[in-house]
Motif scaffolding. Structure first.
Motif, PDB file in Angstrom:
ATOM      1  N   UNK A 111      81.972  76.254 118.948  1.00 50.09           N
ATOM      2  CA  UNK A 111      83.125  75.563 118.337  1.00 50.09           C
ATOM      3  C   UNK A 111      83.373  75.636 116.770  1.00 50.09           C
ATOM      4  N   UNK A 112      82.356  74.818 116.286  1.00 46.58           N
ATOM      5  CA  UNK A 112      82.520  74.806 114.783  1.00 46.58           C
ATOM      6  C   UNK A 112      82.262  76.205 114.197  1.00 46.58           C
ATOM      7  N   UNK A 113      81.323  76.896 114.625  1.00 44.35           N
ATOM      8  CA  UNK A 113      81.097  78.221 114.270  1.00 44.35           C
ATOM      9  C   UNK A 113      82.282  79.312 114.169  1.00 44.35           C
ATOM     10  N   UNK A 114      82.772  79.085 115.528  1.00 47.14           N
ATOM     11  CA  UNK A 114      83.959  80.157 115.512  1.00 47.14           C
ATOM     12  C   UNK A 114      85.060  79.719 114.759  1.00 47.14           C
ATOM     13  N   UNK A 115      85.169  78.281 114.662  1.00 47.10           N
ATOM     14  CA  UNK A 115      86.391  78.134 113.714  1.00 47.10           C
ATOM     15  C   UNK A 115      86.143  78.459 112.249  1.00 47.10           C
ATOM     16  N   UNK A 116      85.003  78.215 111.982  1.00 49.69           N
ATOM     17  CA  UNK A 116      84.343  78.688 110.508  1.00 49.69           C
ATOM     18  C   UNK A 116      84.622  80.210 110.354  1.00 49.69           C
ATOM     19  N   UNK A 117      84.316  80.988 111.369  1.00 49.73           N
ATOM     20  CA  UNK A 117      84.691  82.366 111.321  1.00 49.73           C
ATOM     21  C   UNK A 117      85.996  82.780 111.117  1.00 49.73           C
ATOM     22  N   UNK A 118      86.894  82.260 111.951  1.00 44.56           N
ATOM     23  CA  UNK A 118      88.400  82.492 111.770  1.00 44.56           C
ATOM     24  C   UNK A 118      88.757  82.083 110.450  1.00 44.56           C
ATOM     25  N   UNK A 119      88.314  81.026 109.772  1.00 43.48           N
ATOM     26  CA  UNK A 119      88.859  80.382 108.561  1.00 43.48           C
ATOM     27  C   UNK A 119      88.381  81.699 107.516  1.00 43.48           C
ATOM     28  N   UNK A 120      86.966  82.119 107.623  1.00 32.62           N
ATOM     29  CA  UNK A 120      86.491  82.875 106.817  1.00 32.62           C
ATOM     30  C   UNK A 120      87.374  84.380 106.961  1.00 32.62           C
ATOM     31  N   UNK A 163      93.590  78.974 106.846  1.00 37.29           N
ATOM     32  CA  UNK A 163      91.995  78.957 106.511  1.00 37.29           C
ATOM     33  C   UNK A 163      91.739  77.633 106.202  1.00 37.29           C
ATOM     34  N   UNK A 164      92.499  76.779 105.381  1.00 35.32           N
ATOM     35  CA  UNK A 164      91.823  75.271 105.040  1.00 35.32           C
ATOM     36  C   UNK A 164      92.423  74.599 106.470  1.00 35.32           C
ATOM     37  N   UNK A 165      93.351  74.974 107.125  1.00 30.81           N
ATOM     38  CA  UNK A 165      93.726  74.057 108.134  1.00 30.81           C
ATOM     39  C   UNK A 165      92.669  74.341 109.387  1.00 30.81           C
ATOM     40  N   UNK A 166      91.973  75.540 109.540  1.00 27.21           N
ATOM     41  CA  UNK A 166      90.841  75.664 110.223  1.00 27.21           C
ATOM     42  C   UNK A 166      89.682  75.130 109.969  1.00 27.21           C
ATOM     43  N   UNK A 167      89.362  74.778 108.566  1.00 26.93           N
ATOM     44  CA  UNK A 167      88.244  74.286 108.156  1.00 26.93           C
ATOM     45  C   UNK A 167      88.533  72.788 108.406  1.00 26.93           C
ATOM     46  N   UNK A 168      89.535  72.104 108.491  1.00 24.36           N
ATOM     47  CA  UNK A 168      89.865  70.690 108.837  1.00 24.36           C
ATOM     48  C   UNK A 168      89.667  70.588 110.309  1.00 24.36           C
ATOM     49  N   UNK A 169      90.162  71.696 111.173  1.00 22.41           N
ATOM     50  CA  UNK A 169      89.726  71.540 112.575  1.00 22.41           C
ATOM     51  C   UNK A 169      88.423  71.611 112.778  1.00 22.41           C
ATOM     52  N   UNK A 170      87.554  72.363 111.938  1.00 25.00           N
ATOM     53  CA  UNK A 170      86.183  72.507 112.196  1.00 25.00           C
ATOM     54  C   UNK A 170      85.326  70.991 111.732  1.00 25.00           C
ATOM     55  N   UNK A 182      85.231  85.763 119.575  1.00 28.27           N
ATOM     56  CA  UNK A 182      84.458  86.057 118.560  1.00 28.27           C
ATOM     57  C   UNK A 182      83.474  87.419 118.521  1.00 28.27           C
ATOM     58  N   UNK A 183      83.227  87.895 119.874  1.00 32.88           N
ATOM     59  CA  UNK A 183      82.362  88.879 120.180  1.00 32.88           C
ATOM     60  C   UNK A 183      83.030  90.394 119.727  1.00 32.88           C
ATOM     61  N   UNK A 184      84.462  90.243 120.058  1.00 36.63           N
ATOM     62  CA  UNK A 184      85.273  91.298 120.082  1.00 36.63           C
ATOM     63  C   UNK A 184      85.722  91.416 118.647  1.00 36.63           C
ATOM     64  N   UNK A 185      85.975  90.391 117.951  1.00 37.02           N
ATOM     65  CA  UNK A 185      85.762  90.553 116.533  1.00 37.02           C
ATOM     66  C   UNK A 185      84.763  91.120 115.733  1.00 37.02           C
ATOM     67  N   UNK A 186      83.660  90.733 116.002  1.00 39.24           N
ATOM     68  CA  UNK A 186      82.542  91.056 115.342  1.00 39.24           C
ATOM     69  C   UNK A 186      82.135  92.319 115.550  1.00 39.24           C
ATOM     70  N   UNK A 187      82.013  92.863 116.920  1.00 41.17           N
ATOM     71  CA  UNK A 187      81.350  94.118 117.271  1.00 41.17           C
ATOM     72  C   UNK A 187      82.365  95.233 117.748  1.00 41.17           C
ATOM     73  N   UNK A 188      83.571  94.905 118.357  1.00 41.35           N
ATOM     74  CA  UNK A 188      84.371  96.021 119.223  1.00 41.35           C
ATOM     75  C   UNK A 188      84.822  96.987 118.489  1.00 41.35           C
ATOM     76  N   UNK A 189      85.409  96.692 117.282  1.00 42.02           N
ATOM     77  CA  UNK A 189      86.306  97.400 116.455  1.00 42.02           C
ATOM     78  C   UNK A 189      87.606  97.828 117.368  1.00 42.02           C
ATOM     79  N   UNK A 190      87.992  96.979 118.258  1.00 43.03           N
ATOM     80  CA  UNK A 190      89.129  97.235 118.920  1.00 43.03           C
ATOM     81  C   UNK A 190      90.667  96.986 118.217  1.00 43.03           C
ATOM     82  N   UNK A 191      91.664  97.460 118.813  1.00 39.69           N
ATOM     83  CA  UNK A 191      93.019  97.224 118.183  1.00 39.69           C
ATOM     84  C   UNK A 191      93.852  96.717 119.106  1.00 39.69           C
TER      85      UNK A 191
END
Length: 350
Positions: free
Chosen positions: A160-169, A189-196, A263-272
């Protein structure tokens, strides 16, 4: 005069002896009825055994006096060796709160010196041992429950929190890279931090994702996909057809599972390109996610899945009595398909 005095003294003495006799009889009766007691000589031969000892060890029709204690008790070799050692030690020092096992019963005992001999008092502690075992089992269960809860909280924080922080980043990085192309990224990004932060508050209560609680599963997943993929120039196609009255437990877990997959797709897949779907088929909920990224070797992923990621997805799926199908090859993208039974769960929630 002197004759009368002697008679009165004699009567007093007789009365005194009578009281002592009564006390002695009472004491002997008490000794007979309390816990099993036995007196032993230096060779462990029984010199005295009370009625409780005879009753406890089924010796009512034979006298234990003159017989070896171990012949009467018939302990196994380990218990006998331990008791022999303690009897030997007791000749030098008092021993208390020892125990031995005879067949299915447990006995606690203490040994004390009586002049040159030994006295031994015993008590059946079988019920106490059973209670101790129950307490130990409960203690183990409590510890296991605590560890499970810690793991669950760790997963909730990560998913939960981890993925929101990743999205904010990602939003902050996009804004930093090109403020003109992504003018809204900083505020997003600030909105996502608030959600986290809000997610953390939810963890304190019922661990339910705040966006899911506010928007429902379909809208929460759409919001999730549209917030993170466009920033990485990934085209997302989604189709969410969530059955009505889907149990909240399933909604929570499905949201977390797709959150982890994204999150896995964003980190590892290099997909479009990414496709996300949820629909029901008879009494089964189908959740699928597909990307056109670089893929990976499934066997290697299984070996390395001891951390978070795939292991979390598998655990959450298993918690719902579901199955996970993973199709991937290097250079051919990745496809996740989860099948979660609904019929049994629906009955449980009625």
């Amino acid at each position: 005069m002197s004759s009368g005095l002697l008679k009165r003294k004699d009567n007093k003495l007789r009365g005194s002896y009578s009281e002592k006799d009564k006390a002695s009889m009472y004491f002997l009766s008490l000794v007979e009825e309390i816990s099993p007691i036995v007196a032993l000589d230096e060779n462990n031969i029984v010199l005295f055994a009370n009625a409780s000892f005879k009753k406890e060890f089924r010796l009512r029709f034979q006298s234990p006096v003159g017989k070896n204690l171990f012949t009467l008790l018939k302990l196994d070799s380990k218990e006998e060796a331990n008791l022999r050692e303690n009897l030997h030690k007791a000749r030098k020092t008092k021993l208390q709160n020892q125990e031995f096992k005879k067949e299915k019963k447990f006995y606690g005992y203490s040994i004390f010196r009586v002049q040159d001999n030994l006295g031994m008092i015993m008590k059946d502690i079988t019920e106490n041992k059973k209670l101790e075992k129950k307490i130990a089992t409960l203690h183990t269960q409590v510890l296991a429950s605590q560890e499970e809860e810690r793991s669950r909280l760790a997963r909730e924080l990560h998913d939960g929190v981890g993925q929101l922080i990743l999205a904010a980043k990602l939003h902050f990085q996009a804004h930093q890279k090109s403020e003109k192309e992504h003018p809204e990224s900083f505020s997003s990004g600030l909105g996502l931090i608030d959600r986290a932060s809000q997610e953390l508050r939810e963890i304190y209560t019922n661990l339910q994702p705040s966006s899911l609680k506010e928007l429902g599963l379909e809208a929460a997943l759409s919001s999730l996909a549209n917030q993170i993929f466009p920033l990485q120039k990934i085209k997302v196609k989604s189709e969410f057809k969530v059955p009505e009255k889907l149990p909240q437990e399933i909604q929570n877990q499905v949201f977390r599972i797709l959150q982890e997959i994204c999150a896995n797709i964003l980190k590892h897949s290099q997909a479009n390109k990414v496709e996300l779907r949820i629909y029901s088929e008879k009494d089964t909920l189908i959740v699928s996610a597909k990307d056109n990224g670089k893929g990976f070797k499934e066997k290697e992923a299984r070996i390395k899945s001891t951390g978070y990621g795939l292991e979390n997805i598998r655990r959450r799926t298993e918690d719902l009595n579901g199955t996970l199908f993973l199709e991937t090859e290097p250079g051919k993208g990745t496809k996740y398909v989860l099948r979660i039974p609904l019929k049994k769960r629906s009955k449980e929630n009625v």
